[in-house]
Design a protein around this motif. Structure first.
Motif, short mmCIF file in Angstrom:
data_model
loop_
_atom_site.label_atom_id
_atom_site.label_comp_id
_atom_site.label_asym_id
_atom_site.label_seq_id
_atom_site.Cartn_x
_atom_site.Cartn_y
_atom_site.Cartn_z
N GLU A 302 0.83 -1.20 0.00
CA GLU A 302 0.00 0.00 0.00
C GLU A 302 0.87 1.26 0.00
OE1 GLU A 302 -0.36 -2.57 2.02
OE2 GLU A 302 -2.25 -3.43 1.27
N ARG A 303 1.94 1.23 0.78
CA ARG A 303 2.86 2.37 0.83
C ARG A 303 3.50 2.61 -0.54
NH1 ARG A 303 8.51 3.00 1.77
NH2 ARG A 303 9.07 4.81 3.06
N ASN A 304 3.91 1.53 -1.20
CA ASN A 304 4.51 1.65 -2.53
C ASN A 304 3.54 2.27 -3.52
OD1 ASN A 304 6.91 0.53 -1.63
ND2 ASN A 304 6.38 -1.55 -2.29
N GLU A 305 2.28 1.84 -3.45
CA GLU A 305 1.28 2.39 -4.37
C GLU A 305 1.02 3.86 -4.09
OE1 GLU A 305 0.23 0.91 -7.07
OE2 GLU A 305 1.50 -0.78 -6.50
N GLN A 306 1.09 4.23 -2.83
CA GLN A 306 0.90 5.64 -2.47
C GLN A 306 2.05 6.48 -3.05
OE1 GLN A 306 0.14 6.15 1.71
NE2 GLN A 306 -0.32 8.33 1.53
N LEU A 307 3.28 5.98 -2.96
CA LEU A 307 4.43 6.68 -3.52
C LEU A 307 4.35 6.76 -5.04
CD1 LEU A 307 7.27 5.25 -1.25
CD2 LEU A 307 6.46 7.62 -1.29
N LYS A 308 3.88 5.69 -5.67
CA LYS A 308 3.69 5.72 -7.12
C LYS A 308 2.69 6.79 -7.53
CE LYS A 308 4.42 0.76 -7.98
NZ LYS A 308 3.74 -0.47 -8.49
N THR A 309 1.62 6.91 -6.75
CA THR A 309 0.60 7.91 -7.04
C THR A 309 1.19 9.32 -6.94
OG1 THR A 309 -1.15 6.46 -6.21
CG2 THR A 309 -1.65 8.81 -6.35
N VAL A 310 2.00 9.55 -5.92
CA VAL A 310 2.67 10.84 -5.78
C VAL A 310 3.54 11.12 -7.01
CG1 VAL A 310 4.47 12.09 -4.50
CG2 VAL A 310 2.67 10.86 -3.26
N TYR A 311 4.28 10.12 -7.43
CA TYR A 311 5.18 10.27 -8.57
C TYR A 311 4.40 10.60 -9.84
CZ TYR A 311 8.96 9.24 -11.85
OH TYR A 311 9.91 9.33 -12.83
N ARG A 312 3.33 9.85 -10.09
CA ARG A 312 2.53 10.07 -11.30
C ARG A 312 1.87 11.45 -11.29
NH1 ARG A 312 -0.07 5.27 -10.20
NH2 ARG A 312 -2.06 6.38 -10.14
N GLN A 313 1.29 11.79 -10.17
CA GLN A 313 0.54 13.05 -10.11
C GLN A 313 1.45 14.27 -10.22
OE1 GLN A 313 -1.77 12.79 -6.50
NE2 GLN A 313 -3.43 11.66 -7.50
N SER A 314 2.71 14.12 -9.85
CA SER A 314 3.62 15.27 -9.97
C SER A 314 3.73 15.72 -11.42
CB SER A 314 5.00 14.91 -9.42
OG SER A 314 5.61 13.89 -10.19
N PHE A 315 3.68 14.77 -12.36
CA PHE A 315 3.78 15.13 -13.77
C PHE A 315 2.56 15.91 -14.24
CE2 PHE A 315 7.02 11.82 -13.69
CZ PHE A 315 8.00 12.36 -14.51
N SER A 316 1.40 15.63 -13.67
CA SER A 316 0.20 16.37 -14.07
C SER A 316 0.31 17.84 -13.68
CB SER A 316 -1.05 15.74 -13.44
OG SER A 316 -1.10 15.97 -12.05
N LEU A 317 1.01 18.11 -12.59
CA LEU A 317 1.21 19.51 -12.19
C LEU A 317 2.14 20.25 -13.15
CD1 LEU A 317 1.31 19.40 -8.30
CD2 LEU A 317 0.01 21.01 -9.69
N PHE A 318 3.14 19.56 -13.69
CA PHE A 318 3.99 20.20 -14.70
C PHE A 318 3.15 20.62 -15.90
CE2 PHE A 318 7.41 17.37 -12.79
CZ PHE A 318 8.02 18.41 -12.12
N THR A 319 2.22 19.75 -16.32
CA THR A 319 1.35 20.07 -17.45
C THR A 319 0.47 21.28 -17.13
OG1 THR A 319 1.29 17.73 -18.08
CG2 THR A 319 -0.42 19.14 -18.99
N LYS A 320 -0.03 21.34 -15.90
CA LYS A 320 -0.90 22.46 -15.52
C LYS A 320 -0.12 23.77 -15.44
CE LYS A 320 -4.16 19.43 -13.21
NZ LYS A 320 -4.76 18.95 -11.94
N ILE A 321 1.14 23.70 -15.02
CA ILE A 321 1.98 24.90 -15.01
C ILE A 321 2.13 25.43 -16.43
CG2 ILE A 321 4.34 25.74 -14.63
CD1 ILE A 321 4.44 23.80 -12.20
N ALA A 322 2.34 24.51 -17.39
CA ALA A 322 2.44 24.91 -18.79
C ALA A 322 1.15 25.57 -19.26
CB ALA A 322 2.76 23.70 -19.66
N GLN A 323 0.01 25.02 -18.86
CA GLN A 323 -1.27 25.61 -19.25
C GLN A 323 -1.46 27.00 -18.63
OE1 GLN A 323 -3.64 24.39 -21.51
NE2 GLN A 323 -1.88 23.11 -22.00
N PHE A 324 -1.02 27.15 -17.40
CA PHE A 324 -1.12 28.47 -16.76
C PHE A 324 -0.29 29.49 -17.53
CE2 PHE A 324 -0.03 31.88 -13.92
CZ PHE A 324 -1.16 32.07 -13.15
N ILE A 325 0.93 29.10 -17.93
CA ILE A 325 1.79 29.99 -18.72
C ILE A 325 1.08 30.40 -20.00
CG2 ILE A 325 3.93 30.12 -20.05
CD1 ILE A 325 5.18 28.26 -17.94
#
Length: 456
Positions: A302-325
């Motif tokens: 469960e801990r590993n899956e939680q860390l994977k989720t953090v890792y995956r979701q971080s990339f979505s924020l990069f995309t949103k930063i680009a959209q904000f720009i």
């Protein structure tokens, strides 16, 4: 006995000791820096060192010489995004990713010092300061001697992003203190002179600000229990969206202060941007909390899956930063879905020229965000990419489209086949989840600074 000049001009470097050849290469680099004319033998001697040191723990020293050569070549260009600068940063990132814990401390510290210096000069002071923290304490090491002074230099650059006079003064006071203390630790005469000049610049910048009582900026924290532990953890790992986190991680008010408040006549567009920024900040704070919570737990699936989720979701924020720009600068987007890798280019194609908003900008924080995106997604002018970048993107794709198996024992490693490509260790997962969260935080900070400088 041959002089360094004789060695540098030789047609047979194989007859000389490596130390002599290395010193001769440094001599040629000094001539190049001074005369702005590249010595004919410089490419030959660097190539010889790369070939001769290949496979040895001192191999990075040859790459550092090449990086210095590229840095001087870049200074002769008019384009701030020259192929030389891209190649130089690519080499630094590769050394930093591939040789951690694999080379002697003196070599590792030289990698960190040179990489941090390059990052600071392109505006990525947040990342440069972090690289300096990775240096290994070593006695009689010329590179480690410069750590505190270089931190002062990084904070001086960082202060240029700050609009608040008290914050700017606080950063510059700490910069000056680190430079003063750091100079005393440096034994090399040229090194002391370099940072002495930088200290004069810090003094000048403080004089321009004028007298400010920085002792009155008391920042109380009222957090208790687990919330206090969490806030302390955020500050320690530089994960607060707060300008003071780099200046005083222990004493700062441990809250997130990043926001966007619109100035202008288009109130509707302003409200959209304000809400967009607030949402990104909220999403980041949830991501950061999930990381903290996962790292506190005992190892488990469960801990590993939680860390994977953090890792995956971080990339979505990069995309949103680009959209904000895109929305902030009102860019003409042929591909509205383009992310941070492609948003900078005409028609969102990396083979095209940079768009005017980034090509012609004087905004140092916006350029820092551009260079930050290169580490995350690769250099468009490079035929190959950093192994760490390739693996990071591959793991993200696998987590999104198929699976990644987390292994904790040597016998679990698949020796061949497709499964081997879908495996990573638990330690690597923890490190990459933390690293990506830090990169997202820095991207948001550079974005905030860029907007602040545009308003100014």
């Amino acid at each position: 006995m041959s002089t360094l000049h004789d060695i540098a001009q030789s047609d047979d470097y194989g007859q000389f000791d490596l130390k002599e050849i290395y010193q001769a290469a440094q001599l040629l680099l000094q001539q190049f820096q001074k005369t702005r004319t590249e010595p004919e033998k410089l490419n030959d001697i660097v190539s010889h060192l790369k070939e001769r040191l290949d496979g040895q723990t001192t191999y990075p020293l040859a790459i550092l010489l090449e990086s210095s050569q590229l840095g001087i070549q870049h200074q002769l260009q008019k384009d701030w995004n020259s192929p030389m600068k891209q190649r130089q940063l690519f080499l630094f990132e590769s050394l930093y990713a591939q040789f951690r814990a694999k080379v002697p401390p003196t070599v590792w510290n030289q990698i960190c010092l040179n990489y941090a210096e390059a990052l600071i000069y392109v505006g990525r002071s947040l990342d440069g300061l972090n690289v300096l923290e990775q240096m290994t304490e070593t006695e009689n090491d010329p590179s480690y001697e410069r750590k505190d002074a270089e931190r002062g230099w990084g904070l001086l650059f960082y202060s240029t992003f700050l609009r608040d006079k008290e914050q700017k003064a606080e950063a510059l006071h700490l910069s000056r203190e680190l430079l003063q203390q750091g100079i005393e630790k440096i034994t090399n005469t040229n090194g002391r002179a370099l940072y002495a000049d930088r200290l004069k610049l810090a003094d000048k910048m403080l004089e321009e600000i004028g007298p400010i009582d920085v002792t009155g900026s008391y920042k109380p924290n009222f957090f208790e229990g687990r919330e206090r532990d969490y806030r302390d953890w955020c500050a320690k790992h530089r994960l607060l969206l707060n300008d003071d986190n780099e200046i005083d991680p222990e004493g700062t008010m441990k809250t997130d202060t990043l926001n966007y408040r619109h100035r202008g006549d288009d109130k509707e567009h302003g409200l959209f941007l304000e809400t967009f920024m607030d949402t990104m900040v909220s999403e980041f704070t949830v991501l950061r909390w999930n990381l903290f919570e996962a790292l506190e737990r005992e190892p488990s699936t469960e801990r590993n899956e939680q860390l994977k989720t953090v890792y995956r979701q971080s990339f979505s924020l990069f995309t949103k930063i680009a959209q904000f720009i895109s929305h902030y600068y009102k860019l003409d987007m042929k591909d509205p879905r383009a992310g941070m890798q492609r948003i900078w280019f005409e028609e969102e194609q990396p083979k095209n020229a940079l768009k005017p908003f980034i090509r012609n900008t004087k905004n140092g924080a916006l350029k820092a965000l551009f260079w930050h995106s290169k580490e995350l997604f690769g250099y468009e002018q490079s035929q190959t990419q950093n192994i760490a970048t390739v693996r990071s993107l591959m793991l993200r794709d696998q987590m999104e489209r198929s699976f990644v198996q987390i292994i904790t024992k040597k016998e679990e490693i698949a020796q061949t086949g497709e499964l081997r490509k879908h495996q990573m260790t638990q330690v690597e997962l923890e490190r990459m989840a933390m690293a990506n969260t830090f990169k997202v935080r820095n991207a948001l900070m550079y974005l905030g600074f860029a907007i602040s400088l545009e308003k100014k």
